[in-house]
Design a protein around this motif. Structure first.
Motif, PDB file in Angstrom:
ATOM      1  N   GLY A  31       0.800  -1.242   0.000  1.00 21.87           N
ATOM      2  CA  GLY A  31       0.000   0.000   0.000  1.00 21.87           C
ATOM      3  C   GLY A  31       0.822   1.275   0.000  1.00 21.87           C
ATOM      4  N   ALA A  32       0.084   2.401   0.111  1.00 17.03           N
ATOM      5  CA  ALA A  32       0.697   3.731   0.085  1.00 17.03           C
ATOM      6  C   ALA A  32       1.636   3.929   1.271  1.00 17.03           C
ATOM      7  CB  ALA A  32      -0.397   4.798   0.091  1.00 17.03           C
ATOM      8  N   GLY A  33       1.334   3.253   2.386  1.00 21.93           N
ATOM      9  CA  GLY A  33       2.152   3.419   3.588  1.00 21.93           C
ATOM     10  C   GLY A  33       3.584   2.945   3.408  1.00 21.93           C
ATOM     11  N   ALA A  34       3.833   2.064   2.426  1.00 23.60           N
ATOM     12  CA  ALA A  34       5.197   1.535   2.233  1.00 23.60           C
ATOM     13  C   ALA A  34       5.952   2.252   1.123  1.00 23.60           C
ATOM     14  CB  ALA A  34       5.123   0.048   1.931  1.00 23.60           C
TER      15      ALA A  34
ATOM     16  N   TYR B 255      -2.090   3.112  -5.146  1.00 25.19           N
ATOM     17  CA  TYR B 255      -1.630   2.522  -3.883  1.00 25.19           C
ATOM     18  C   TYR B 255      -2.616   2.923  -2.791  1.00 25.19           C
ATOM     19  CZ  TYR B 255       2.392   1.825  -6.779  1.00 25.19           C
ATOM     20  OH  TYR B 255       3.189   1.443  -7.816  1.00 25.19           O
ATOM     21  N   GLN B 256      -3.272   1.884  -2.232  1.00 20.62           N
ATOM     22  CA  GLN B 256      -4.320   2.142  -1.247  1.00 20.62           C
ATOM     23  C   GLN B 256      -3.719   2.343   0.132  1.00 20.62           C
ATOM     24  OE1 GLN B 256      -7.332   2.529  -2.292  1.00 20.62           O
ATOM     25  NE2 GLN B 256      -7.181   1.608  -4.339  1.00 20.62           N
ATOM     26  N   CYS B 257      -4.545   3.024   0.974  1.00 18.53           N
ATOM     27  CA  CYS B 257      -4.110   3.198   2.360  1.00 18.53           C
ATOM     28  C   CYS B 257      -4.771   2.110   3.204  1.00 18.53           C
ATOM     29  CB  CYS B 257      -4.543   4.561   2.898  1.00 18.53           C
ATOM     30  SG  CYS B 257      -3.792   5.904   1.979  1.00 18.53           S
ATOM     31  N   GLY B 258      -3.994   1.409   4.010  1.00 17.92           N
ATOM     32  CA  GLY B 258      -4.523   0.330   4.833  1.00 17.92           C
ATOM     33  C   GLY B 258      -5.132   0.849   6.111  1.00 17.92           C
ATOM     34  N   SER B 259      -4.634   1.991   6.573  1.00 17.45           N
ATOM     35  CA  SER B 259      -5.158   2.547   7.818  1.00 17.45           C
ATOM     36  C   SER B 259      -5.158   4.064   7.714  1.00 17.45           C
ATOM     37  CB  SER B 259      -4.275   2.105   8.994  1.00 17.45           C
ATOM     38  OG  SER B 259      -3.027   2.773   8.885  1.00 17.45           O
ATOM     39  N   ALA B 260      -5.693   4.709   8.732  1.00 16.96           N
ATOM     40  CA  ALA B 260      -5.789   6.175   8.708  1.00 16.96           C
ATOM     41  C   ALA B 260      -4.407   6.827   8.707  1.00 16.96           C
ATOM     42  CB  ALA B 260      -6.583   6.641   9.930  1.00 16.96           C
TER      43      ALA B 260
ATOM     44  N   TYR C 151      -0.276  13.257  -0.025  1.00 16.76           N
ATOM     45  CA  TYR C 151      -1.216  13.001  -1.126  1.00 16.76           C
ATOM     46  C   TYR C 151      -2.411  12.230  -0.582  1.00 16.76           C
ATOM     47  CZ  TYR C 151       2.306  14.346  -4.562  1.00 16.76           C
ATOM     48  OH  TYR C 151       3.222  15.062  -5.288  1.00 16.76           O
ATOM     49  N   PRO C 152      -3.656  12.538  -1.065  1.00 16.81           N
ATOM     50  CA  PRO C 152      -4.832  11.791  -0.590  1.00 16.81           C
ATOM     51  C   PRO C 152      -4.813  10.364  -1.145  1.00 16.81           C
ATOM     52  CG  PRO C 152      -5.449  13.300  -2.340  1.00 16.81           C
ATOM     53  CD  PRO C 152      -4.000  13.548  -2.055  1.00 16.81           C
ATOM     54  N   CYS C 153      -5.408   9.443  -0.395  1.00 13.81           N
ATOM     55  CA  CYS C 153      -5.451   8.054  -0.850  1.00 13.81           C
ATOM     56  C   CYS C 153      -6.563   7.865  -1.870  1.00 13.81           C
ATOM     57  CB  CYS C 153      -5.695   7.125   0.324  1.00 13.81           C
ATOM     58  SG  CYS C 153      -4.205   6.853   1.272  1.00 13.81           S
ATOM     59  N   PRO C 154      -6.476   6.959  -2.802  1.00 17.67           N
ATOM     60  CA  PRO C 154      -5.263   6.210  -3.112  1.00 17.67           C
ATOM     61  C   PRO C 154      -4.216   7.086  -3.822  1.00 17.67           C
ATOM     62  CG  PRO C 154      -6.959   5.700  -4.713  1.00 17.67           C
ATOM     63  CD  PRO C 154      -7.596   6.650  -3.740  1.00 17.67           C
ATOM     64  N   VAL C 155      -2.937   6.775  -3.559  1.00 16.94           N
ATOM     65  CA  VAL C 155      -1.848   7.545  -4.175  1.00 16.94           C
ATOM     66  C   VAL C 155      -1.511   6.901  -5.523  1.00 16.94           C
ATOM     67  CG1 VAL C 155       0.550   8.287  -3.919  1.00 16.94           C
ATOM     68  CG2 VAL C 155      -0.920   8.105  -1.902  1.00 16.94           C
ATOM     69  N   SER C 156      -1.379   7.709  -6.551  1.00 17.82           N
ATOM     70  CA  SER C 156      -1.058   7.139  -7.873  1.00 17.82           C
ATOM     71  C   SER C 156       0.463   7.129  -8.099  1.00 17.82           C
ATOM     72  CB  SER C 156      -1.729   7.961  -8.970  1.00 17.82           C
ATOM     73  OG  SER C 156      -1.074   9.203  -9.089  1.00 17.82           O
ATOM     74  N   GLY C 157       0.868   6.302  -9.038  1.00 22.87           N
ATOM     75  CA  GLY C 157       2.279   6.241  -9.410  1.00 22.87           C
ATOM     76  C   GLY C 157       2.764   7.593  -9.908  1.00 22.87           C
ATOM     77  N   ALA C 158       1.893   8.286 -10.664  1.00 26.59           N
ATOM     78  CA  ALA C 158       2.272   9.599 -11.209  1.00 26.59           C
ATOM     79  C   ALA C 158       2.561  10.579 -10.080  1.00 26.59           C
ATOM     80  CB  ALA C 158       1.164  10.127 -12.103  1.00 26.59           C
ATOM     81  N   GLN C 159       1.804  10.454  -8.964  1.00 28.24           N
ATOM     82  CA  GLN C 159       2.035  11.350  -7.829  1.00 28.24           C
ATOM     83  C   GLN C 159       3.383  11.039  -7.155  1.00 28.24           C
ATOM     84  OE1 GLN C 159      -1.712  10.431  -5.910  1.00 28.24           O
ATOM     85  NE2 GLN C 159      -2.480  12.514  -6.311  1.00 28.24           N
TER      86      GLN C 159
END
Ligand SMILES: Nc1ncnc2c1ncn2[C@@H]1O[C@H](COP(=O)(O)OP(=O)(O)OP(=O)(O)O)[C@@H](O)[C@H]1O
Ligand SMILES: [Mg+2]
Length: 723
Positions: free
Chosen positions: A494-497, A665-670, A677-685
């Motif tokens: 996810g986005a967290g990693a 990339y999704q966020c698993g938790s808050a 960047y707001p979730c989900p984070v894109s590769g372009a971001q």
């Protein structure tokens, strides 16, 4: 070939900027068949004279000629056309320092040297036979498969290294061999055997000049001619056997005590009397015009009752050697044997007793046992002068070479082992394809560009393998791989990693950059001294060496980065996609190549190792800090650095590869997220966040490839001016 030096002066500027004359009009001649000893106290100018004779030191006056053709620029110098025709290997120079590739064995050193230096028409078997022959001549059979080694990892002894240095020069059978202190650091027996080798070379019709420090009397008698220097002045040049007579005669008048080593005595006299006076005494001694030594005139002037036959022999031998005519040679031989008949008894006696004035005096009184028997005083009773030129064996096979004696049996066993090893691994790669052998031929070089390139590539592969692919380096890389794998073990998706993923991508770009760059810094300087020596002896073109190095660096430097990448990619859990995996490997290899080429450039441009480490550290840390990983807000005054550093492009390629622009990339938790960047984070971001210099991979690959070519080209220019 006849080597002649007339009124040679060498001027330098001392560290304080004052002009300093090191050689003050030195003259002499060395003919085929002669072994000339350069004698003198430390600092007398022996090395400088030898370097001037080899054409490696610029002379400010006088001339050095090889068979009548001037080696230096200036009056009487060869024209450009003549120089083009001059073979670069006619004068071989064995330097005082041992410059050898420490990773190679004796056999490999000579094998690769033969591949570079022996012309293309030599078959593989002929080359092997030649290498065997030189190994045998220099008594290196026992250590044929011993690595040269370093102080830390011992290999050859000092004497064996010296002999290997000489062996390399002998491969090409040079007409003139100059050796600077070949016996220094050797014990008496080893020194004698080395000088015997030099005497054998001379006896085969070559010209040999060697500097010697305090030779024993037995060793001194191996020399036919002696050139004594003191503070840059010539104080004696003539037959080694006549020096005692010269010293005891006016104006020097310092007889050598009985049973005293004449070489030691000469050095003591030279240090006791003002060199200016000694030089003036020598200048006043009768010589022919032009300052060239005239043996017959000088010996007669000393009042020695010289065997005329021997003097005639010398003259005839010299003439014979120059003309290479059978008629003159046989005349010389006849004259020599006439002189030798009277000299034999004395020469035998000379082996057992120290020479001294007593010898000379008794000899002077007896025409049948002359004091100064020029040309036939070789203690082994071999006429050193006047022998027709015998080419060193070139086409003998290993088996025929091995039938001579016990030593040769040892050699052939060692050689057979080497042959087997070579048959399994290298011979084919050291030689160019037949159709390309003559590509890049030039009469000045012993081999074509193509042959040099192939041979040097094979050698560079072998040496780089030895210095780069070591167990120590493997242990280092495996430790780092293990630590990195534990820290970043199987990262989440996810986005967290994202930040962690960027961390490992950046870390391996920097790690690869550092190891490749510093690897080049540590291995290249050792090679540079070998390169300088080989280039000075005219072994190959710099371009052939450099392209060979570039070619050999590629496969060797790819091994560890590929291994690390293969492990880390899966332990960390980077994008599970074949294309992404190969993209990652490709980027790491590109970064490694660019970093290595930067290392070669720094090493070639900054000659001092310590300085090159400092320059490289500053460069790498500067590139690292401005690449955008640690801070995206770099002040304008420094922000340009990121565009000239390869880590920026390597890192952005890694990011493009790991984070496709359209991936989410999704966020698993808050608490999950990436850079605000707001979730989900894109590769372009993710791409935007690292501020890449280009929006796509293509231009970044192009810039890295351009950097590789640019650094390599600049490295060549730097090497050209510093080698
Ligand atoms: N480039 C240079 N600049 C200043 N001085 C130099 C330079 N090259 C040589 N010299 C000086 O010239 C002298 C002769 O040097 P050279 O190395 O030829 O002596 P050498 O006879 O070979 O001595 P050694 O027996 O100790 O090797 C020395 O005093 C040396 O310091
Ligand atoms: Mg010296």
């Amino acid at each position: 070939m006849e080597l002649r030096w007339d009124s040679v002066t060498v001027d330098v500027t001392d560290p304080a900027g004052n002009p300093l004359r090191i050689l003050k009009g030195i003259s002499g001649v060395a003919c085929p068949g002669e072994v000339v000893a350069l004698l003198g106290p430390s600092g007398a100018g022996k090395t400088t004279l030898l370097a001037a004779l080899a054409g490696r030191t610029r002379i400010s006056g006088g001339a050095v000629t090889v068979d009548g053709i001037a080696k230096h620029k200036g009056e009487g110098a060869a024209t450009a056309a003549e120089r083009r025709k001059m073979p670069k290997q006619s004068v071989a120079f064995v330097t005082q320092e041992d410059t050898l590739l420490t990773q190679l064995t004796v056999f490999e050193t000579l094998w690769y040297a033969s591949a570079v230096r022996l012309p293309a028409h030599y078959s593989q078997e002929e080359r092997l036979a030649r290498v065997h022959d030189v190994i045998k001549r220099l008594g290196l059979a026992k250590v044929a498969h011993t690595q040269v080694g370093t102080v830390m990892s011992r290999g050859l002894s000092g004497g064996e290294r010296k002999r290997l240095n000489v062996a390399q020069e002998l491969l090409t059978d040079p007409p003139v061999l100059l050796a600077d202190e070949p016996t220094s650091g050797l014990d008496h027996v080893a020194a004698l055997s080395l000088v015997d080798v030099l005497a054998d070379i001379a006896a085969a019709g070559r010209t040999v000049v060697a500097t010697v420090h305090q030779p024993s009397s037995r060793l001194f008698r191996r020399f036919t001619t002696c050139c004594v220097l003191a503070e840059g002045r010539l104080v004696y040049f003539g037959p080694a056997s006549a020096i005692a007579t010269y010293m005891e005669s006016p104006p020097v008048s310092r007889p050598c005590p009985a049973h005293y080593n004449i070489a030691d005595h000469t050095l003591e006299v030279v240090q006791a009397i003002d060199p200016t006076d000694l030089g003036a005494a020598w200048e006043a001694a009768p010589k022919t015009s032009g300052g060239t030594y005239d043996v017959a005139a000088h010996v007669r002037a000393l009042g020695a009752d010289v065997d005329e036959g021997s003097v005639a022999a010398l003259d005839a031998a010299k003439t014979g050697a120059q003309d290479s005519g059978d008629k003159q040679a046989s005349r010389a031989e006849a004259a020599l044997s006439a002189g030798a008949a009277g000299a034999e008894g004395d020469a035998d006696a000379a082996e057992t007793a120290e020479p001294g004035p007593a010898d000379s005096a008794s000899a002077r009184g007896s025409p049948s046992a002359p004091a100064v028997v020029v040309g036939v005083v070789d203690p082994r009773d071999e006429p050193a002068l006047g022998v027709p030129v015998k080419p060193l064996p070139r086409t003998s096979t290993a088996s025929s070479a091995s039938s001579d004696d016990d030593v040769v049996v040892g050699v052939s066993a060692a050689v057979r082992k080497a042959e087997a090893a070579l048959a399994n691994t290298r011979p084919a790669s050291a030689a160019p394809p037949a159709c390309m052998r003559s590509w890049g031929s030039d009469p000045r070089w012993p081999t074509s560009w193509c042959q040099q390139f192939f041979a040097l590539t094979a050698r560079a592969l072998r040496t780089s393998k030895g210095s780069t692919l070591t167990w120590l380096m493997l242990a280092q890389h495996m430790c780092i791989t293990l630590v990195a794998s534990i820290i970043w073990w199987q990262l989440r998706q996810g986005a967290g990693a994202i930040q962690d993923r960027l961390g490992i991508l950046f870390f391996f770009v920097i790690y690869t950059g550092f190891t490749s760059l510093f690897g080049a810094l540590t291995t290249f300087p050792a090679e540079r001294s070998v390169l300088r020596r080989e280039r000075q002896s005219g072994a190959y073109r710099l371009s052939a060496y450099y392209f060979a190095k570039c070619a050999a660096d590629i496969p060797v430097s790819c091994v560890f980065p590929t291994l690390i990448a293969c492990i880390v990619y899966w332990t960390v859990g980077l994008r599970a996609d074949a294309g992404a995996f190969f993209g990652y490997i490709g980027t790491i290899l590109l970064v490694s190549q660019v970093a290595q080429s930067l290392g070669v450039l720094v090493s070639a441009a900054v000659l001092d190792f310590q300085r090159s480490i400092t320059v490289s550290s500053v460069l790498m840390l500067g590139f690292m800090l401005t690449s955008g990983f640690y801070s995206t807000e770099i002040p304008a005054v420094l922000s340009w650095i990121k565009y000239i550093g390869f880590p920026t492009y390597g890192y952005s390629l890694m990011v493009f590869n790991e984070f496709p622009a359209d991936a989410l990339y999704q966020c698993g938790s808050a608490n999950d997220g990436f850079s605000g960047y707001p979730c989900p984070v894109s590769g372009a971001q993710v791409h935007d966040a690292i501020l890449p210099p280009f929006a796509t991979s293509g231009p970044a690959v192009g810039v890295l490839a351009g950097m590789y070519v640019f650094y390599r080209a600049l490295g060549y220019v730097a090497l050209r001016s510093n080698a």
